[in-house]
Design an enzyme around this catalytic site. Structure first.
Site, PDB file in Angstrom:
ATOM      1  N   GLY A  11      63.964  30.533  64.639  1.00 54.45           N
ATOM      2  CA  GLY A  11      65.274  31.177  64.491  1.00 54.45           C
ATOM      3  C   GLY A  11      66.394  30.563  65.298  1.00 54.45           C
ATOM      4  N   SER A  12      66.277  29.272  65.649  1.00 50.07           N
ATOM      5  CA  SER A  12      67.355  28.665  66.456  1.00 50.07           C
ATOM      6  C   SER A  12      68.653  28.529  65.657  1.00 50.07           C
ATOM      7  CB  SER A  12      66.921  27.317  67.044  1.00 50.07           C
ATOM      8  OG  SER A  12      66.690  26.369  66.026  1.00 50.07           O
ATOM      9  N   MET A  89      60.664  29.822  55.080  1.00 53.54           N
ATOM     10  CA  MET A  89      59.689  28.882  54.525  1.00 53.54           C
ATOM     11  C   MET A  89      59.147  29.283  53.142  1.00 53.54           C
ATOM     12  SD  MET A  89      60.092  26.777  56.841  1.00 53.54           S
ATOM     13  CE  MET A  89      58.957  25.452  56.488  1.00 53.54           C
ATOM     14  N   ILE A  92      62.828  30.457  46.989  1.00 52.95           N
ATOM     15  CA  ILE A  92      63.559  31.613  46.444  1.00 52.95           C
ATOM     16  C   ILE A  92      63.304  31.676  44.939  1.00 52.95           C
ATOM     17  CG2 ILE A  92      65.855  32.630  46.093  1.00 52.95           C
ATOM     18  CD1 ILE A  92      65.104  32.662  49.027  1.00 52.95           C
ATOM     19  N   HIS A 108      68.700  21.746  55.555  1.00 52.89           N
ATOM     20  CA  HIS A 108      67.476  20.945  55.460  1.00 52.89           C
ATOM     21  C   HIS A 108      67.586  19.725  56.376  1.00 52.89           C
ATOM     22  CE1 HIS A 108      63.831  19.437  53.637  1.00 52.89           C
ATOM     23  NE2 HIS A 108      64.407  18.254  53.624  1.00 52.89           N
TER      24      HIS A 108
END
Length: 196
Positions: A11-12, A89, A92, A108
């Site tokens: 979550g950085s 990860m 969708i 990305h």
């Protein structure tokens, strides 16, 4: 602009976006963090930042349609305008893509179309490339194939290790992603959700 961030791990990038919003560099509100992994460190970040979060796993649903329908309910409930993937990860599926056409962003760690997929930093490093980079793109039904909004190159130097290259790429991501989100907001590229 009302944003939901989806993350599966550290979550950085979520933190970088939240900090950019807190410092008024991005004119948005994070309605909630969604996490598909109950052990993800992103949840700890949300707690520290005081940002609401929702956690549930696709394993608890009969299929992807049921899983994404539940996600869509959460998005509609919170009147989310833009979905921002930050280390999410999962691919969708059509349920979310149809509801949020051109309103799901991904970051990305390569210069797409080169090195799509999960191990792109390692793949570029092991291919002895001279450069790689970061791409922000709209999500479509493919894997890292949607329309590109922004890219920034990152040199792979002879002295770089995989760890040092990852660190350089994360630095660029943390700066570029909030900038792109703000640009989309300013250009009114992202349409607001219908407030029924």
């Amino acid at each position: 602009m009302r944003i939901a961030v989806f993350a599966s791990g550290n979550g950085s990038n979520f933190q970088a976006i939240a900090e950019a919003i807190a410092s008024k560099q991005v004119e948005a509100t994070i309605c909630f963090l969604f996490c598909d992994n109950p052990k993800a460190y992103a949840i700890e970040r949300a707690k520290k930042l005081g940002i609401p979060f929702t956690v549930f796993s696709p394993k608890n649903y009969i299929d992807r349609v049921a899983y994404e329908t539940e996600l869509l309910k959460q998005l509609e409930l919170n009147q989310v305008d833009l979905v921002v993937l930050a280390g999410y990860m999962r691919i969708i599926g059509p349920t979310l893509l149809r509801a949020y056409v051109n309103r799901i962003l991904n970051i990305h760690p390569s210069l797409l179309p080169y090195f799509p997929g999960r191990s792109s930093i390692k793949d570029a490093f092991e291919a002895n490339e001279k450069q790689t980079g970061v791409t922000v793109h709209i999500v479509d039904e493919g894997v890292d194939t949607g329309p590109i909004i922004a890219q920034e190159k990152v040199a792979i130097l002879p002295e770089d290790t995989l760890d040092s290259l990852e660190a350089k790429i994360h630095q660029v991501e943390h700066r570029l992603y909030p900038q792109v989100i703000q640009k989309l907001i300013e250009n009114k590229t992202i349409k607001k959700a219908n407030k029924n």
